[in-house]
Write a protein that holds these residues in place. Structure first.
Motif, PDB file in Angstrom:
ATOM      1  N   SER A  12       0.653  -1.133  -0.124  1.00  0.00           N
ATOM      2  CA  SER A  12       0.018  -0.126   0.041  1.00  0.00           C
ATOM      3  C   SER A  12       0.730   1.294  -0.088  1.00  0.00           C
ATOM      4  CB  SER A  12      -1.129   0.026   1.236  1.00  0.00           C
ATOM      5  OG  SER A  12      -0.197  -0.189   2.461  1.00  0.00           O
ATOM      6  N   GLN A  13       2.143   1.087   0.361  1.00  0.00           N
ATOM      7  CA  GLN A  13       3.094   2.295   0.362  1.00  0.00           C
ATOM      8  C   GLN A  13       3.917   2.399  -0.957  1.00  0.00           C
ATOM      9  OE1 GLN A  13       4.696   2.570   4.294  1.00  0.00           O
ATOM     10  NE2 GLN A  13       3.009   3.632   5.171  1.00  0.00           N
ATOM     11  N   GLN A  14       4.352   3.264  -1.333  1.00  0.00           N
ATOM     12  CA  GLN A  14       5.319   3.212  -2.270  1.00  0.00           C
ATOM     13  C   GLN A  14       6.869   3.144  -1.776  1.00  0.00           C
ATOM     14  OE1 GLN A  14       4.120   6.867  -4.539  1.00  0.00           O
ATOM     15  NE2 GLN A  14       3.917   5.598  -6.315  1.00  0.00           N
ATOM     16  N   LYS A  15       7.686   2.506  -2.377  1.00  0.00           N
ATOM     17  CA  LYS A  15       8.892   2.287  -1.975  1.00  0.00           C
ATOM     18  C   LYS A  15      10.182   2.800  -3.117  1.00  0.00           C
ATOM     19  CE  LYS A  15       8.037  -1.984   0.752  1.00  0.00           C
ATOM     20  NZ  LYS A  15       8.469  -1.304   2.047  1.00  0.00           N
ATOM     21  N   PHE A  16      11.185   3.450  -2.812  1.00  0.00           N
ATOM     22  CA  PHE A  16      12.250   3.704  -3.710  1.00  0.00           C
ATOM     23  C   PHE A  16      12.992   2.653  -4.072  1.00  0.00           C
ATOM     24  CE2 PHE A  16      11.562   8.072  -1.642  1.00  0.00           C
ATOM     25  CZ  PHE A  16      11.666   8.858  -2.715  1.00  0.00           C
ATOM     26  N   VAL A  17      13.021   2.467  -5.341  1.00  0.00           N
ATOM     27  CA  VAL A  17      13.981   1.440  -6.104  1.00  0.00           C
ATOM     28  C   VAL A  17      14.680   2.166  -7.120  1.00  0.00           C
ATOM     29  CG1 VAL A  17      12.492  -0.432  -5.658  1.00  0.00           C
ATOM     30  CG2 VAL A  17      11.803   0.814  -7.802  1.00  0.00           C
ATOM     31  N   PHE A  18      15.760   1.434  -7.685  1.00  0.00           N
ATOM     32  CA  PHE A  18      16.552   1.828  -8.735  1.00  0.00           C
ATOM     33  C   PHE A  18      15.974   1.338  -9.988  1.00  0.00           C
ATOM     34  CE2 PHE A  18      19.947   3.367  -5.570  1.00  0.00           C
ATOM     35  CZ  PHE A  18      20.066   4.751  -6.147  1.00  0.00           C
ATOM     36  N   PHE A  19      16.068   1.813 -10.974  1.00  0.00           N
ATOM     37  CA  PHE A  19      15.800   1.270 -12.350  1.00  0.00           C
ATOM     38  C   PHE A  19      16.873   1.281 -13.149  1.00  0.00           C
ATOM     39  CE2 PHE A  19      14.748   2.598 -16.610  1.00  0.00           C
ATOM     40  CZ  PHE A  19      14.261   1.303 -17.153  1.00  0.00           C
ATOM     41  N   TRP A  20      17.463   0.250 -13.683  1.00  0.00           N
ATOM     42  CA  TRP A  20      18.646   0.131 -14.544  1.00  0.00           C
ATOM     43  C   TRP A  20      18.222   0.209 -16.041  1.00  0.00           C
ATOM     44  CZ3 TRP A  20      23.880  -0.303 -13.230  1.00  0.00           C
ATOM     45  CH2 TRP A  20      24.202  -0.744 -12.013  1.00  0.00           C
ATOM     46  N   PRO A  21      18.500   1.280 -16.718  1.00  0.00           N
ATOM     47  CA  PRO A  21      18.158   1.125 -18.223  1.00  0.00           C
ATOM     48  C   PRO A  21      18.924   0.297 -18.965  1.00  0.00           C
ATOM     49  CG  PRO A  21      18.692   3.420 -17.393  1.00  0.00           C
ATOM     50  CD  PRO A  21      19.127   2.618 -16.192  1.00  0.00           C
ATOM     51  N   ARG A  34      24.206   3.846 -21.524  1.00  0.00           N
ATOM     52  CA  ARG A  34      24.693   5.330 -21.430  1.00  0.00           C
ATOM     53  C   ARG A  34      23.788   6.193 -20.804  1.00  0.00           C
ATOM     54  NH1 ARG A  34      24.508   5.902 -28.006  1.00  0.00           N
ATOM     55  NH2 ARG A  34      22.466   4.930 -27.299  1.00  0.00           N
ATOM     56  N   ILE A  35      22.606   5.536 -20.239  1.00  0.00           N
ATOM     57  CA  ILE A  35      21.529   6.545 -19.615  1.00  0.00           C
ATOM     58  C   ILE A  35      22.022   5.925 -18.065  1.00  0.00           C
ATOM     59  CG2 ILE A  35      19.235   6.721 -18.970  1.00  0.00           C
ATOM     60  CD1 ILE A  35      20.102   7.549 -21.802  1.00  0.00           C
ATOM     61  N   PRO A  36      22.115   6.870 -16.955  1.00  0.00           N
ATOM     62  CA  PRO A  36      22.268   6.697 -15.656  1.00  0.00           C
ATOM     63  C   PRO A  36      20.981   5.844 -14.921  1.00  0.00           C
ATOM     64  CG  PRO A  36      21.523   8.882 -15.846  1.00  0.00           C
ATOM     65  CD  PRO A  36      21.804   8.356 -17.238  1.00  0.00           C
ATOM     66  N   LYS A  37      21.284   5.275 -13.858  1.00  0.00           N
ATOM     67  CA  LYS A  37      20.265   4.747 -13.120  1.00  0.00           C
ATOM     68  C   LYS A  37      19.155   5.724 -12.587  1.00  0.00           C
ATOM     69  CE  LYS A  37      22.461   2.775  -9.463  1.00  0.00           C
ATOM     70  NZ  LYS A  37      22.776   1.954  -8.530  1.00  0.00           N
ATOM     71  N   ILE A  38      18.046   5.482 -12.806  1.00  0.00           N
ATOM     72  CA  ILE A  38      16.898   6.088 -12.429  1.00  0.00           C
ATOM     73  C   ILE A  38      16.157   5.817 -10.900  1.00  0.00           C
ATOM     74  CG2 ILE A  38      14.846   7.178 -13.057  1.00  0.00           C
ATOM     75  CD1 ILE A  38      15.781   6.560 -16.057  1.00  0.00           C
ATOM     76  N   LYS A  39      15.925   6.786 -10.212  1.00  0.00           N
ATOM     77  CA  LYS A  39      15.052   6.331  -9.056  1.00  0.00           C
ATOM     78  C   LYS A  39      13.536   6.461  -9.221  1.00  0.00           C
ATOM     79  CE  LYS A  39      16.763   6.411  -4.343  1.00  0.00           C
ATOM     80  NZ  LYS A  39      17.443   6.952  -3.218  1.00  0.00           N
TER      81      LYS A  39
END
Length: 1039
Positions: free
Chosen positions: A387-396, A400-405
């Protein structure tokens, strides 16, 4: 009712003028709601129906939605979702979106054109009851907010009782004022959380601030300069501008190509701080660093994006480069003391590369990215969502694109899936950009998912053609035939012995040839191209879709057509034994292949044979065959060889690149074999006449339309591009002279090692990579001397021979039809230099993306082929970096990187370098054994595939390990050589996840996926071919 608006503006000459515009305010603009009984509304467009009761738990009444401008600018992913319909697009918001973001404006216009979405454009700025005049001291933004509230107030009064109006805005002040006026107003999050039927929408909310979780690591990037400061710096020369390109091998290294001191040059940008939140593709402003911070030429480094963040944070990115580069200052010289000799010596040495830092972002080029999340360790194991959002890292997927939170409630569900994420912001205190979830694509490793990712990453339009597009196909469908009415103005060539030569399985045959002896002893040679322009008329929906797609995209297992298959594989395709419309170039040539005359004509042909390259080659090699088709092929080959010899004498280049061919199982479409593609005389025959047609058509259209012709040029490469190649070749006694294309061609012909037959092809492959990219352009935008095509050694060139798969060729067909008087009422767009130039830019973009998608498809299937295999092969070094080197494996035409450092424990910065890098000699040397790695050096490597893992969140990748020469700590033990059959397909194969599959030997689907150029057309992507099962064709050398 008349209203006037006025504003002042400054002219180019510096004078200030007042501009007054009068507005006629109307009373006959409808609301667009279907249930409205008002007479004006009933007679107008009725798009909306009103959302039903309880569609939103926060607002249970039936209602329509009025978003503010910022929602259209920042929350377009939400608005495109099926949960959003019955939306009023106010003209106030639409105009502001158009001025602020062309990308978002195009997406918004696409939504309003979709009748199923029920988005209604309401012209509130032209309606008397909703027009708002700006008051004194009111900002434009405040005025627009007031106009939006006024339109909401009008709708609330106008609509039948029971239907309410909901304003969605993240502007707290705007919501407060709306609520005070008795309107319903919610923030984006408040409204979306009420859509309980679509829980995924909460994750799709764009983050417009720099909110971060408590555990986030902080950094302090330099502030970006304001647009006015950037403009002033660019004008004064303090800054330079360019498009940021991030290295594939080192995500902390970027560069721009720009003009510095009047010279076109590359500027490197090294490290997080200097990159300053720039993302690959952004247009940036850069300040050149002092000469003491410049780098040596060739100080390249391999750095995986999967490197542990804690490790990277302990390392200064600049230390990853050659220490001598940062430590040794560039000798300063007094400007007045510089001589021509020292300037020439400095330019020739190429030892130093300018470095810079990003001071501001001129234009963001953010788009949705495909990739995978890192599942956080605290995700509950007993539920798919929280029910709550959590921060996770996204790997493109794009390294050449940085990780996105991102914040998500679906972390456990999304783990192990490919998803799409969009960047929202990147604050100066945030190590990584913030973004939001867009949609899930499928499981990691699934072939269909990975192929869809390739198409999405390269912006390839692969959705089915719309009903509107299909409506412009001939009503007869497949029953369409050439009729008498089609022959007006056409030459009848149905009596000629025309044939086509294509790869096996080719269905979109866009060219055919013929040759015959003339009574005067000369020869008539004809190139006949499918007349696509007969079916695709300028400006209609099919033409617009083709222009947007730009080109057919060829993947290993399928093709994405530019045109509907009814045209591409049937009505336009020059198949044998059926009459087809064509556009013909007919030459009279002497026995010595001198051109006497050329004629252009719309025509009709009936091909005698649709041959494969192998079948045509068999006819060419059999002296007993004397039938008209075989005789014509032999005559064409004889002339083609003479034409080719003349091109070579003029300096045309013969380059090379690795070309991979896969054998796919007919049912599962899994790769069974991978091999190099063989080029035959018939490949060169077809190529030669396609080049001849392209050159002569270019001359013709330019002679009539000198300002608006669609041409193609190949710029001369910079001499510095060849420096490392020249140095490497000199070690083997080979001289490479890139002074001009003729000297380069001659030196490539002489670049032969008696004991290494592959060397010449290898050096041609590396020469190809020194080339510039060939591009389309409008003839009126450049001086004639800049039309030059370096690779083909011709002063003018275009694309005419493949209109089924390239939109540029279709444009050229229309130009040529106008030139010869066939089309007397041609579109005005043909002579519009501005539109032609804009179209050229679009086609260049689509062409590059198609190339990259094809290469990514080859990479995917290469990994599938080597899955569960460990193979030992011979390779050659083609690039040396500080901590690794690239190897090409000739047997399979594949490449991989060997890292030259021993990995320490996780989190450690002690990744010992096992080879010493010599930046001047461009070598890697083992201190203990003396083994040396240099360009062109032969090595033995082990090839395997590393499966995609959740921790790294990357696709599976090819892993290449060094076996020989032996380097302690780096070289691995030899493996038992697996016999990988290249020409023989096993009867049954065991495919992971599929099981034992019968391959139907002799019927196996042969698919070609080519990764570059093997023709005189230096950087023209090889056309090429695939067969059957939706696979496409790409024709060699038809450029």
């Amino acid at each position: 009712m008349l209203q006037s608006r006025s504003h002042v503006r400054k002219t180019r000459k510096g004078s200030v003028i007042k501009v007054v515009r009068e507005l006629y305010l109307r009373e006959d603009i409808g609301c667009g709601v279907g249930v409205c009984a008002d007479a004006v509304c009933a007679s107008g467009v009725r798009t909306m129906q009103a959302l039903p009761a309880n569609a939103n738990k926060r607002h249970a009444m039936p209602h329509i939605i009025v978003p503010d401008t910022n929602m259209f600018l920042h929350q377009m992913d939400l608005l495109e979702h099926k949960a959003f319909s019955d939306v009023v697009v106010l003209q106030t918001a639409l105009d502001e979106v158009r001025h602020r973001s062309t990308q978002m404006y195009a997406r918004l216009r696409a939504i309003t054109a979709d009748v199923d979405k029920r988005f209604y454009v309401f012209s509130n700025e032209f309606m008397r009851d909703t027009f708002v005049k700006r008051v004194k001291d009111e900002s434009p933004n405040d005025r627009n907010d007031r106009a939006i509230r006024e339109a909401c107030r009008w709708y609330a009064k106008h609509l039948p009782s029971g239907i309410s109006v909901v304003l969605i805005s993240d502007d707290a002040d705007n919501r407060r004022k709306a609520t005070a006026d008795g309107m319903f107003a919610y923030s984006v999050r408040e409204y979306v959380e009420g859509l309980t039927a679509f829980p995924e929408l909460v994750d799709m909310i764009a983050v417009n601030d720099d909110a971060d979780d408590a555990a986030a690591k902080k950094i302090s990037y330099p502030d970006h300069l304001t647009p006015s400061q950037i403009t002033a710096g660019l004008k004064s020369g303090a800054f330079c501008q360019g498009t940021l390109g991030i290295s594939f091998h080192n995500f902390l290294e970027g560069s721009i190509y720009t003009k510095v001191d009047g010279e076109d040059t590359s500027v490197k940008i090294i490290g997080r701080t200097h990159l300053n939140r720039g993302v690959h593709g952004d247009v940036v402003a850069v300040r050149i660093l002092p000469k003491s911070e410049w780098l040596r030429q060739g100080d390249n480094v391999v750095l995986d994006a999967e490197e542990d963040d804690e490790t990277l944070e302990k390392v200064d990115p600049n230390s990853l480069l050659d220490a001598s580069a940062a430590a040794v200052p560039v000798p300063e010289q007094d400007d007045e003391m510089q001589t021509e000799e020292t300037e020439q010596r400095a330019a020739k040495s190429g030892d130093w590369v300018r470095t810079g830092c990003i001071v501001g972002i001129i234009q963001r080029k953010w788009r949705p990215f495909c990739g995978t999340i890192e599942a956080p360790k605290d995700v509950s194991s007993d539920s798919g969502s929280s029910s709550q959002q959590k921060f996770v890292f996204f790997w493109p997927m794009d390294k050449r694109i940085p990780k996105i939170k991102i914040r998500t409630r679906q972390a456990k569900q999304l783990a192990g899936q490919r998803i799409m994420v969009a960047i929202d912001s990147w604050g100066k205190q945030s190590l990584y950009p913030m973004g939001h979830f867009v949609k899930a694509l499928g499981n990691v490793g699934d072939r269909k998912t990975e192929t869809d990712v390739i198409l999405l990453e390269h912006d390839v339009r692969f959705m089915p053609f719309s009903k509107q597009v299909m409506s412009y196909l001939p009503d007869e469908g497949e029953a369409w035939v050439v009729k008498e009415e089609h022959l007006a103005g056409r030459m009848d060539f149905r009596h000629l012995d025309v044939c086509s030569i294509d790869p096996p399985g080719c269905t979109d045959i866009d060219d055919a040839l013929h040759a015959r002896l003339l009574p005067n002893g000369n020869y008539e040679v004809g190139v006949h191209i499918a007349d696509v322009s007969h079916f695709v008329k300028p400006g209609n929906a099919m033409d617009q879709e083709a222009a947007t797609r730009g080109t057919t995209v060829y993947l290993v297992d399928r093709r994405i057509d530019m045109l509907p298959s009814l045209l591409g594989t049937n009505l336009c395709s020059l198949r044998s034994n059926v009459e087809r419309l064509s556009f013909s170039c007919i030459w009279e040539v002497t026995p010595d292949a001198d051109i006497i005359d050329v004629k252009y004509s719309k025509s009709v042909i009936r091909s005698r044979a649709s041959l494969t390259y192998d079948a045509a080659q068999a006819r060419l090699d059999d002296p007993t065959l004397t039938d008209p088709v075989s005789t014509g092929i032999k005559l064409l080959n004889s002339i083609a060889k003479k034409l080719r010899a003349k091109r070579m004498a003029n300096g045309a280049l013969v380059l090379a690149s690795p070309e991979v061919r896969f054998s796919l199982d007919n049912d599962a479409q899994d790769p069974l074999d991978v091999e190099l593609k063989e080029m035959k005389d018939t490949n060169a025959l077809v190529e030669e006449f396609m080049l001849l047609a392209n050159i002569y058509v270019a001359k013709k259209i330019y002679s009539v339309f000198p300002d608006s012709s669609m041409l193609r040029r190949h710029p001369k490469p910079s001499a510095t591009n060849f420096e490392s190649l020249i140095k490497a070749a000199a070690e083997y006694g080979i001289e490479i002279d890139p002074s001009n294309n003729r000297t380069l061609s001659d030196s490539l012909d002489k670049a032969v090692l008696a004991d290494e037959p592959y060397f010449n092809k290898l050096i041609r492959i590396m020469t190809t990579r020194c080339m510039m990219q060939a591009v389309y352009f409008c003839s009126g935008t450049l001086a004639p001397e800049d039309f030059w095509h370096y690779g083909l050694a011709t002063d003018i060139y275009t694309h005419f021979t493949s209109p089924i798969r390239r939109y540029a060729d279709l444009v050229v067909h229309r130009l040529l039809a106008a030139c010869i008087g066939y089309d007397k009422t041609y579109s005005s767009d043909l002579v519009d230099k501005v539109k032609a130039s804009e179209l050229s830019d679009v086609l260049n973009f689509r062409h590059r993306n198609a190339q990259q998608a094809s290469r990514s498809s080859v990479e995917l299937f290469t990994n599938l082929f080597f899955k569960n295999k460990v193979i030992q092969e011979e390779g050659f070094v083609i690039r040396v970096m500080k901590n690794g080197f690239s190897v090409i494996i000739p047997r399979f035409g594949i490449e991989g990187i060997v890292h030259s450092q021993a990995a320490g424990p996780k989190g450690s910065t002690d990744n010992a370098q096992l080879l010493t890098h010599d930046a001047v000699a461009n070598t890697l040397t083992c201190p203990t054994t003396g083994a040396q790695i240099r360009i062109f050096g032969k090595v033995i490597v082990r090839v395997s595939v590393e499966e995609a893992g959740q921790e790294a969140a990357q696709r599976s990748k090819l892993v290449v390990k060094l076996i020989e020469p032996r380097v302690p700590g780096l070289s691995v033990d030899p493996v038992e050589v697996q016999k990988v059959k290249v020409d023989v397909v096993p009867a049954v194969v065991d495919i992971p996840g599929v099981g034992k599959v019968k391959t139907n030997v002799g019927e196996t689907n042969r698919v070609t996926a080519e990764m570059g150029v093997v023709s005189g057309d230096a950087v023209e992507t090889k056309a090429g071919s695939t067969g059957g099962k939706g696979a496409g064709k790409k024709k060699g050398g038809k450029k």
